[in-house]
Design a protein around this motif. Structure first.
Motif, PDB file in Angstrom:
ATOM      1  N   MET A  37       0.854  -1.188   0.000  1.00  0.00           N
ATOM      2  CA  MET A  37       0.000   0.000   0.000  1.00  0.00           C
ATOM      3  C   MET A  37       0.897   1.247   0.000  1.00  0.00           C
ATOM      4  SD  MET A  37      -2.869   1.231   2.777  1.00  0.00           S
ATOM      5  CE  MET A  37      -3.808  -0.287   2.587  1.00  0.00           C
ATOM      6  N   PRO A  38       1.004   1.960  -1.132  1.00  0.00           N
ATOM      7  CA  PRO A  38       1.902   3.116  -1.195  1.00  0.00           C
ATOM      8  C   PRO A  38       1.403   4.254  -0.306  1.00  0.00           C
ATOM      9  CG  PRO A  38       1.194   2.410  -3.399  1.00  0.00           C
ATOM     10  CD  PRO A  38       0.334   1.720  -2.409  1.00  0.00           C
ATOM     11  N   ARG A  39       2.312   4.789   0.502  1.00  0.00           N
ATOM     12  CA  ARG A  39       1.986   5.892   1.397  1.00  0.00           C
ATOM     13  C   ARG A  39       3.191   6.822   1.479  1.00  0.00           C
ATOM     14  NH1 ARG A  39      -2.674   4.279   4.136  1.00  0.00           N
ATOM     15  NH2 ARG A  39      -2.603   6.138   5.437  1.00  0.00           N
ATOM     16  N   PHE A  40       2.938   8.053   1.863  1.00  0.00           N
ATOM     17  CA  PHE A  40       4.029   8.959   2.180  1.00  0.00           C
ATOM     18  C   PHE A  40       3.589   9.819   3.357  1.00  0.00           C
ATOM     19  CE2 PHE A  40       1.367  11.799  -0.179  1.00  0.00           C
ATOM     20  CZ  PHE A  40       1.715  13.097   0.186  1.00  0.00           C
ATOM     21  N   THR A  41       4.547  10.440   4.008  1.00  0.00           N
ATOM     22  CA  THR A  41       4.269  11.240   5.191  1.00  0.00           C
ATOM     23  C   THR A  41       4.412  12.713   4.856  1.00  0.00           C
ATOM     24  OG1 THR A  41       5.080   9.482   6.631  1.00  0.00           O
ATOM     25  CG2 THR A  41       4.887  11.681   7.594  1.00  0.00           C
ATOM     26  N   THR A  42       3.389  13.484   5.190  1.00  0.00           N
ATOM     27  CA  THR A  42       3.396  14.911   4.903  1.00  0.00           C
ATOM     28  C   THR A  42       4.294  15.658   5.886  1.00  0.00           C
ATOM     29  OG1 THR A  42       1.523  15.391   6.361  1.00  0.00           O
ATOM     30  CG2 THR A  42       1.013  14.734   4.094  1.00  0.00           C
ATOM     31  N   SER A  43       4.542  16.917   5.606  1.00  0.00           N
ATOM     32  CA  SER A  43       5.410  17.723   6.465  1.00  0.00           C
ATOM     33  C   SER A  43       4.816  17.951   7.846  1.00  0.00           C
ATOM     34  CB  SER A  43       5.703  19.068   5.788  1.00  0.00           C
ATOM     35  OG  SER A  43       4.499  19.747   5.471  1.00  0.00           O
ATOM     36  N   ASP A  44       3.500  17.747   8.003  1.00  0.00           N
ATOM     37  CA  ASP A  44       2.907  17.860   9.346  1.00  0.00           C
ATOM     38  C   ASP A  44       2.554  16.498   9.938  1.00  0.00           C
ATOM     39  OD1 ASP A  44       0.813  17.430   7.586  1.00  0.00           O
ATOM     40  OD2 ASP A  44      -0.540  18.876   8.534  1.00  0.00           O
ATOM     41  N   GLY A  45       3.135  15.440   9.364  1.00  0.00           N
ATOM     42  CA  GLY A  45       3.103  14.149  10.024  1.00  0.00           C
ATOM     43  C   GLY A  45       1.975  13.199   9.692  1.00  0.00           C
ATOM     44  N   LEU A  46       1.159  13.493   8.683  1.00  0.00           N
ATOM     45  CA  LEU A  46       0.084  12.572   8.312  1.00  0.00           C
ATOM     46  C   LEU A  46       0.572  11.578   7.260  1.00  0.00           C
ATOM     47  CD1 LEU A  46      -3.186  14.695   8.020  1.00  0.00           C
ATOM     48  CD2 LEU A  46      -2.353  13.347   9.947  1.00  0.00           C
ATOM     49  N   SER A  47       0.079  10.364   7.350  1.00  0.00           N
ATOM     50  CA  SER A  47       0.372   9.341   6.351  1.00  0.00           C
ATOM     51  C   SER A  47      -0.768   9.322   5.336  1.00  0.00           C
ATOM     52  CB  SER A  47       0.514   7.972   7.016  1.00  0.00           C
ATOM     53  OG  SER A  47       0.695   6.958   6.043  1.00  0.00           O
ATOM     54  N   LEU A  48      -0.436   9.637   4.076  1.00  0.00           N
ATOM     55  CA  LEU A  48      -1.449   9.701   3.023  1.00  0.00           C
ATOM     56  C   LEU A  48      -1.259   8.560   2.025  1.00  0.00           C
ATOM     57  CD1 LEU A  48      -1.667  13.537   2.212  1.00  0.00           C
ATOM     58  CD2 LEU A  48      -2.713  12.224   4.079  1.00  0.00           C
ATOM     59  N   HIS A  49      -2.371   8.022   1.587  1.00  0.00           N
ATOM     60  CA  HIS A  49      -2.367   6.920   0.628  1.00  0.00           C
ATOM     61  C   HIS A  49      -2.418   7.453  -0.796  1.00  0.00           C
ATOM     62  CE1 HIS A  49      -4.627   4.002  -1.951  1.00  0.00           C
ATOM     63  NE2 HIS A  49      -3.728   3.183  -1.455  1.00  0.00           N
ATOM     64  N   TYR A  50      -1.725   6.758  -1.690  1.00  0.00           N
ATOM     65  CA  TYR A  50      -1.792   7.095  -3.117  1.00  0.00           C
ATOM     66  C   TYR A  50      -1.598   5.820  -3.919  1.00  0.00           C
ATOM     67  CZ  TYR A  50       3.323   6.637  -3.233  1.00  0.00           C
ATOM     68  OH  TYR A  50       4.597   6.151  -3.151  1.00  0.00           O
ATOM     69  N   THR A  51      -1.923   5.871  -5.197  1.00  0.00           N
ATOM     70  CA  THR A  51      -1.594   4.790  -6.118  1.00  0.00           C
ATOM     71  C   THR A  51      -0.783   5.374  -7.258  1.00  0.00           C
ATOM     72  OG1 THR A  51      -3.655   5.041  -7.371  1.00  0.00           O
ATOM     73  CG2 THR A  51      -3.663   3.466  -5.550  1.00  0.00           C
ATOM     74  N   ASP A  52       0.054   4.555  -7.864  1.00  0.00           N
ATOM     75  CA  ASP A  52       0.972   4.993  -8.912  1.00  0.00           C
ATOM     76  C   ASP A  52       1.081   3.858  -9.916  1.00  0.00           C
ATOM     77  OD1 ASP A  52       2.994   6.023 -10.466  1.00  0.00           O
ATOM     78  OD2 ASP A  52       4.487   6.124  -8.861  1.00  0.00           O
TER      79      ASP A  52
END
Length: 273
Positions: A1-16
């Motif tokens: 499950m692709p995710r990245f962490t934003t500059s304010d600490g949230l983990s957001l999901h995306y697909t690529d």
């Protein structure tokens, strides 16, 4: 499950998925990457990237005060940074189109083109009231089957949509809970949107003007209650080079796999490559 962490600490999901021209798909206000399930099979030779906004889909919920277009635009840029993508085209549906215009004003060097799905720099009040009515509230239906039976009749401006499409659509709009269907996003999104509505509506035409020089496409549902014919006409007047089309028998928002929508997107993508 692709995710990245934003500059304010949230983990957001995306697909690529795929390869070729990067195309970042930004969904409607309460929706997620599934907004583009219908059009995805028709988009060839693109790298299709779909982001679930904070508080939506499979992404983390956050402070409702951060559920704003500027913050969501920042999240989009941070996703591009995470993927090491310098420039991307954007296909923005409703809220996603507003984010795309914000990015044109604040990070234009990251954009190669923009397509807007049933959104413009003026939002018709009647359409906004419809959104406010259901925003942040679970539906009354207990099952997908019950929802599919009635939702088509309640969707303003939609005609000649086969029942199987509504059966598919309710599975993207809702999730099954122990007591019935539930919304797949943070209910506090309602607070964020209604709170912003307490302020005077900003003039968004400068954001539209910021799209100058970028290949532009706008798709309007012919029966849309959010993008008025008058606003659509003014957009075409200001950008006579814009690929523009109306999709018959559709309100807010077209599914994007209609022939008119696919033709417009095809012509737009040829302008980018």
């Amino acid at each position: 499950m692709p995710r990245f962490t934003t500059s304010d600490g949230l983990s957001l999901h995306y697909t690529d998925d795929g390869a070729g021209l990067p195309l970042l798909c930004l969904a409607g206000l309460t929706r997620d990457g599934h907004d583009f399930d219908y059009v995805a099979p028709h988009l060839e030779a693109v790298r299709l990237i779909r982001l679930d906004y904070r508080g939506r889909g499979q992404s983390d919920w956050g402070d409702p005060e951060t559920y704003t277009i500027p913050v969501e635009a920042r999240d989009a840029v941070e996703l591009l940074d995470h993927l090491e993508i310098d420039k991307t085209a954007i296909l923005g549906t409703s809220r996603g189109g507003l984010i795309a215009m914000m990015l044109a004003a604040t990070a234009k060097d990251r954009l190669s083109a923009v397509a807007l799905n049933d959104i413009g720099p003026e939002i018709a009040p009647e359409g906004l009231e419809v959104i406010k009515d259901y925003l942040g509230r679970n539906p009354v239906w207990k099952s997908y089957e019950e929802a599919a039976d009635v939702i088509g009749a309640r969707m303003a401006g939609f005609d000649n949509v086969p029942p199987e499409r509504w059966a598919q659509e309710v599975r993207t709009l809702f999730r099954e809970g122990p007591d019935g269907l539930v919304i797949p996003y943070d209910p506090k999104l309602r607070e964020a949107v209604l709170g912003s509505g307490a302020q005077p509506a900003p003039d968004l035409w400068p954001l539209f003007e910021a799209l100058s020089g970028l290949p532009l496409c706008t798709i309007r549902g012919a029966n849309s209650n959010l993008l008025s014919p008058e606003t659509f006409a003014e957009m075409r007047k200001r950008r006579p080079d814009m690929v523009a089309t109306e999709v018959p028998d559709r309100g807010h928002i077209p599914f994007l796999d209609e022939p008119e929508a696919l033709d417009a997107l095809s012509r737009w993508l040829k302008m980018v490559r």
